[in-house]
Design a protein around this motif. Sequence first.
Motif, mmCIF file in Angstrom:
data_model
loop_
_atom_site.group_PDB
_atom_site.id
_atom_site.type_symbol
_atom_site.label_atom_id
_atom_site.label_comp_id
_atom_site.label_asym_id
_atom_site.label_seq_id
_atom_site.Cartn_x
_atom_site.Cartn_y
_atom_site.Cartn_z
ATOM 1 N N ASP A 30 0.647 -1.229 0.173
ATOM 2 C CA ASP A 30 -0.174 0.029 0.076
ATOM 3 C C ASP A 30 0.827 1.286 0.135
ATOM 4 O O ASP A 30 1.976 1.337 0.688
ATOM 5 N N VAL A 31 0.386 2.327 -0.664
ATOM 6 C CA VAL A 31 1.110 3.564 -0.640
ATOM 7 C C VAL A 31 1.321 4.137 0.206
ATOM 8 O O VAL A 31 1.920 5.107 1.014
ATOM 9 N N SER A 32 0.199 3.982 1.322
ATOM 10 C CA SER A 32 0.092 4.588 2.718
ATOM 11 C C SER A 32 0.056 2.974 3.784
ATOM 12 O O SER A 32 -0.895 3.052 4.266
ATOM 13 N N GLN A 58 1.526 9.999 2.288
ATOM 14 C CA GLN A 58 2.894 10.902 2.046
ATOM 15 C C GLN A 58 2.195 12.198 1.586
ATOM 16 O O GLN A 58 1.451 12.459 0.699
ATOM 17 N N LYS A 60 4.054 13.882 -0.968
ATOM 18 C CA LYS A 60 4.243 13.765 -2.415
ATOM 19 C C LYS A 60 4.038 15.293 -3.073
ATOM 20 O O LYS A 60 3.522 15.216 -4.243
#
Length: 185
Positions: A30-32, A58, A60
């Motif tokens: 997962d990106v988080s 994030q 980003k």
Amino acid sequence: MKKSIISLVVLAVVLIFSNEAIAQKFPKMDVSPMDAASYPNNWKEANKLVKVIYSRPQLKGRDLSKLAPKDKVWRTGANEAAEITFYKELDFGGKQVRPGTYTLFTIPQDGNWVVILSKQKNVWGSYFYDEKQDVLRVSGKISKSSDSLEAFSIVFDGEEDNIKMHMGWGNTVVSVPLELKIEEE
């Protein structure tokens, strides 16, 4: 002949189970990703006072105010709303809270952030937030950090029974004091 049949059956079973294992698809990270913070934060100490499980979005290159909008209930992280567990009776931001697991929401504001403990459980985001389920609301004190945090983070610090929960993202740090309620004998 018997050995050949048994060998074929064993081979067939192995092939069936190995194909099932090969067919299993696991999702990408997962990106988080989920994380946890607790107090005491020493992994050797099993007798915890508090633990929070949350996801870490994030920045980003995005502005914090776009991800956690001012004056709107925020899930305090990403994905599922953060859950906080108190293992003993504590004062959280000056208000008594009983042992148990609560969902942690926040409302970002210019002054202090509103920090909410809710009875709701298994909530994705803050889309289904219900104010009637609030257990308490306290004020989280804002400070600014010279270091910018790319990923939303929660950490506990303090000494003995007087601790603080710090939530940081970008250059914003929101702090809430916690104090162990001492039971009279």
